[in-house]
Design a protein around this motif. Structure first.
Motif, PDB file in Angstrom:
ATOM      1  N   LYS A  35       0.818  -1.213  -0.050  1.00  0.00           N
ATOM      2  CA  LYS A  35      -0.011  -0.140   0.019  1.00  0.00           C
ATOM      3  C   LYS A  35       0.907   1.173   0.111  1.00  0.00           C
ATOM      4  O   LYS A  35       0.765   2.348  -0.620  1.00  0.00           O
ATOM      5  N   ASP A  36       2.038   1.160   0.713  1.00  0.00           N
ATOM      6  CA  ASP A  36       2.922   2.190   0.510  1.00  0.00           C
ATOM      7  C   ASP A  36       3.895   2.352  -0.606  1.00  0.00           C
ATOM      8  O   ASP A  36       4.864   3.284  -0.707  1.00  0.00           O
ATOM      9  N   GLY A  37       3.733   1.595  -1.616  1.00  0.00           N
ATOM     10  CA  GLY A  37       4.534   1.449  -2.803  1.00  0.00           C
ATOM     11  C   GLY A  37       5.987   1.141  -2.642  1.00  0.00           C
ATOM     12  O   GLY A  37       7.119   1.523  -3.206  1.00  0.00           O
ATOM     13  N   ILE A  38       6.399   0.469  -1.447  1.00  0.00           N
ATOM     14  CA  ILE A  38       7.944   0.115  -1.199  1.00  0.00           C
ATOM     15  C   ILE A  38       8.395  -1.041  -2.006  1.00  0.00           C
ATOM     16  O   ILE A  38       9.871  -0.786  -2.205  1.00  0.00           O
ATOM     17  N   HIS A  39       7.662  -1.921  -2.614  1.00  0.00           N
ATOM     18  CA  HIS A  39       8.524  -2.956  -3.005  1.00  0.00           C
ATOM     19  C   HIS A  39       8.046  -3.019  -4.547  1.00  0.00           C
ATOM     20  O   HIS A  39       7.062  -2.261  -5.119  1.00  0.00           O
ATOM     21  N   LYS A  40       8.978  -3.626  -5.504  1.00  0.00           N
ATOM     22  CA  LYS A  40       8.632  -3.889  -6.758  1.00  0.00           C
ATOM     23  C   LYS A  40       8.619  -5.290  -6.898  1.00  0.00           C
ATOM     24  O   LYS A  40       8.928  -6.081  -5.988  1.00  0.00           O
ATOM     25  N   TYR A  41       7.855  -5.875  -7.930  1.00  0.00           N
ATOM     26  CA  TYR A  41       7.588  -7.141  -8.013  1.00  0.00           C
ATOM     27  C   TYR A  41       8.154  -7.961  -9.291  1.00  0.00           C
ATOM     28  O   TYR A  41       7.824  -7.261 -10.325  1.00  0.00           O
ATOM     29  N   THR A  42       8.561  -9.127  -9.260  1.00  0.00           N
ATOM     30  CA  THR A  42       9.085  -9.669 -10.601  1.00  0.00           C
ATOM     31  C   THR A  42       8.684 -11.274 -10.464  1.00  0.00           C
ATOM     32  O   THR A  42       8.584 -11.934  -9.596  1.00  0.00           O
ATOM     33  N   VAL A  43       8.559 -11.689 -11.663  1.00  0.00           N
ATOM     34  CA  VAL A  43       8.383 -13.237 -11.990  1.00  0.00           C
ATOM     35  C   VAL A  43       9.673 -13.664 -12.364  1.00  0.00           C
ATOM     36  O   VAL A  43      10.191 -13.009 -13.252  1.00  0.00           O
ATOM     37  N   TYR A  44      10.025 -14.807 -11.952  1.00  0.00           N
ATOM     38  CA  TYR A  44      11.319 -15.634 -11.831  1.00  0.00           C
ATOM     39  C   TYR A  44      10.940 -16.794 -12.061  1.00  0.00           C
ATOM     40  O   TYR A  44      10.183 -17.554 -11.512  1.00  0.00           O
ATOM     41  N   GLU A  45      11.871 -17.700 -13.184  1.00  0.00           N
ATOM     42  CA  GLU A  45      11.827 -18.857 -13.073  1.00  0.00           C
ATOM     43  C   GLU A  45      13.110 -19.253 -11.730  1.00  0.00           C
ATOM     44  O   GLU A  45      14.283 -18.754 -12.128  1.00  0.00           O
ATOM     45  N   ILE A  46      12.688 -20.044 -10.918  1.00  0.00           N
ATOM     46  CA  ILE A  46      13.542 -20.007  -9.756  1.00  0.00           C
ATOM     47  C   ILE A  46      14.314 -21.292  -9.718  1.00  0.00           C
ATOM     48  O   ILE A  46      15.405 -21.384  -9.672  1.00  0.00           O
ATOM     49  N   TYR A  47      13.478 -22.763 -10.430  1.00  0.00           N
ATOM     50  CA  TYR A  47      14.386 -23.875 -10.518  1.00  0.00           C
ATOM     51  C   TYR A  47      13.866 -24.526 -11.451  1.00  0.00           C
ATOM     52  O   TYR A  47      12.522 -25.014 -11.446  1.00  0.00           O
ATOM     53  N   ASP A  48      14.491 -25.046 -12.593  1.00  0.00           N
ATOM     54  CA  ASP A  48      13.979 -25.924 -13.615  1.00  0.00           C
ATOM     55  C   ASP A  48      12.639 -26.096 -14.148  1.00  0.00           C
ATOM     56  O   ASP A  48      11.791 -26.824 -13.839  1.00  0.00           O
ATOM     57  N   GLY A  49      12.222 -24.334 -14.538  1.00  0.00           N
ATOM     58  CA  GLY A  49      10.674 -24.568 -15.088  1.00  0.00           C
ATOM     59  C   GLY A  49       9.910 -23.976 -13.954  1.00  0.00           C
ATOM     60  O   GLY A  49       8.795 -23.517 -14.169  1.00  0.00           O
ATOM     61  N   LEU A  50      10.167 -24.078 -12.662  1.00  0.00           N
ATOM     62  CA  LEU A  50       9.439 -23.483 -11.480  1.00  0.00           C
ATOM     63  C   LEU A  50       9.348 -22.257 -11.119  1.00  0.00           C
ATOM     64  O   LEU A  50      10.412 -21.554 -10.977  1.00  0.00           O
ATOM     65  N   GLU A  51       8.315 -21.325 -11.287  1.00  0.00           N
ATOM     66  CA  GLU A  51       8.302 -19.863 -11.260  1.00  0.00           C
ATOM     67  C   GLU A  51       7.658 -19.565  -9.826  1.00  0.00           C
ATOM     68  O   GLU A  51       6.792 -20.253  -9.340  1.00  0.00           O
ATOM     69  N   LEU A  52       7.899 -18.341  -9.512  1.00  0.00           N
ATOM     70  CA  LEU A  52       7.533 -17.470  -8.554  1.00  0.00           C
ATOM     71  C   LEU A  52       7.519 -16.136  -8.925  1.00  0.00           C
ATOM     72  O   LEU A  52       8.297 -15.541  -9.527  1.00  0.00           O
ATOM     73  N   GLN A  53       6.478 -15.378  -8.200  1.00  0.00           N
ATOM     74  CA  GLN A  53       6.281 -13.824  -8.245  1.00  0.00           C
ATOM     75  C   GLN A  53       6.984 -13.307  -6.778  1.00  0.00           C
ATOM     76  O   GLN A  53       6.249 -13.792  -5.794  1.00  0.00           O
ATOM     77  N   LEU A  54       8.016 -12.724  -7.146  1.00  0.00           N
ATOM     78  CA  LEU A  54       8.509 -12.237  -5.628  1.00  0.00           C
ATOM     79  C   LEU A  54       8.885 -10.784  -5.545  1.00  0.00           C
ATOM     80  O   LEU A  54       9.037 -10.020  -6.560  1.00  0.00           O
ATOM     81  N   CYS A  55       8.626 -10.362  -4.252  1.00  0.00           N
ATOM     82  CA  CYS A  55       9.109  -8.884  -3.976  1.00  0.00           C
ATOM     83  C   CYS A  55      10.572  -8.517  -4.182  1.00  0.00           C
ATOM     84  O   CYS A  55      11.428  -9.620  -4.037  1.00  0.00           O
ATOM     85  N   ASN A  56      10.978  -7.627  -4.132  1.00  0.00           N
ATOM     86  CA  ASN A  56      12.466  -7.133  -4.323  1.00  0.00           C
ATOM     87  C   ASN A  56      13.198  -7.463  -3.073  1.00  0.00           C
ATOM     88  O   ASN A  56      14.362  -7.015  -2.965  1.00  0.00           O
ATOM     89  N   PHE A  57      12.320  -7.774  -2.068  1.00  0.00           N
ATOM     90  CA  PHE A  57      13.156  -8.187  -0.740  1.00  0.00           C
ATOM     91  C   PHE A  57      13.397  -9.798  -0.759  1.00  0.00           C
ATOM     92  O   PHE A  57      14.322 -10.207  -0.606  1.00  0.00           O
ATOM     93  N   CYS A  58      12.165 -10.511  -1.099  1.00  0.00           N
ATOM     94  CA  CYS A  58      12.224 -11.778  -1.054  1.00  0.00           C
ATOM     95  C   CYS A  58      13.146 -12.385  -2.073  1.00  0.00           C
ATOM     96  O   CYS A  58      13.781 -13.583  -1.840  1.00  0.00           O
ATOM     97  N   VAL A  89       6.350  -7.004 -12.819  1.00  0.00           N
ATOM     98  CA  VAL A  89       4.922  -7.003 -12.772  1.00  0.00           C
ATOM     99  C   VAL A  89       4.321  -5.641 -12.985  1.00  0.00           C
ATOM    100  O   VAL A  89       4.461  -4.825 -12.134  1.00  0.00           O
ATOM    101  N   GLU A  90       3.621  -5.379 -13.793  1.00  0.00           N
ATOM    102  CA  GLU A  90       3.021  -4.050 -14.105  1.00  0.00           C
ATOM    103  C   GLU A  90       1.584  -4.124 -13.347  1.00  0.00           C
ATOM    104  O   GLU A  90       0.943  -4.934 -13.404  1.00  0.00           O
ATOM    105  N   ASN A  91       1.379  -3.000 -12.662  1.00  0.00           N
ATOM    106  CA  ASN A  91       0.111  -2.802 -12.055  1.00  0.00           C
ATOM    107  C   ASN A  91      -0.140  -3.892 -11.094  1.00  0.00           C
ATOM    108  O   ASN A  91      -1.359  -4.499 -11.226  1.00  0.00           O
TER     109      ASN A  91
END
Length: 123
Positions: A35-58, A89-91
């Motif tokens: 809500k405070d706009g602190i983080h940005k979010y990105t989708v990554y392939e983490i391991y062998d085709g497995l994906e997660l959407q993570l904040c720029n801390f995690c 991640v846009e919007n």
């Protein structure tokens, strides 16, 4: 109606609001950060085709997960340097999602964890 169960501990899943991070999004603090706009979010392939959407801390903290928790053999770790960028991640928005109150994680993270452990067992 049959309750859906956690793929890790088999507790009944519940629904709650999550910030856009598949890892920490259920934490009240993270919802406030969103809500405070602190983080940005990105989708990554983490391991062998497995994906997660993570904040720029995690994303940078992911390497702190113990190999035993992730099911990795030989005391290996998965860190930011191992991630493959998929997209920004846009919007981003807060959404209701299923989560396990025992594991305190989203169904997306729990499914990732189950699949990662299965891939490691198969070798």
């Amino acid at each position: 109606m049959k309750k859906e169960q956690c793929p890790i501990c088999y507790s009944n899943l519940e629904v709650k609001e999550f910030a856009p991070c598949d890892d920490c999004g259920g934490l009240e603090e993270e919802i406030n950060h969103f809500k405070d706009g602190i983080h940005k979010y990105t989708v990554y392939e983490i391991y062998d085709g497995l994906e997660l959407q993570l904040c720029n801390f995690c994303d940078v903290d992911f390497g702190s997960y113990k190999s035993e928790y992730l099911g990795l053999l030989g005391n290996r770790r998965i860190g930011y340097e191992n991630f493959k960028f998929i997209s920004s991640v846009e919007n981003p928005s807060i959404q209701k999602t299923k989560y396990c109150p025992e594991c305190n994680k989203s169904i997306k993270f729990l499914t990732f964890l189950r699949d990662l452990r299965a891939k490691e067992k198969r070798g």
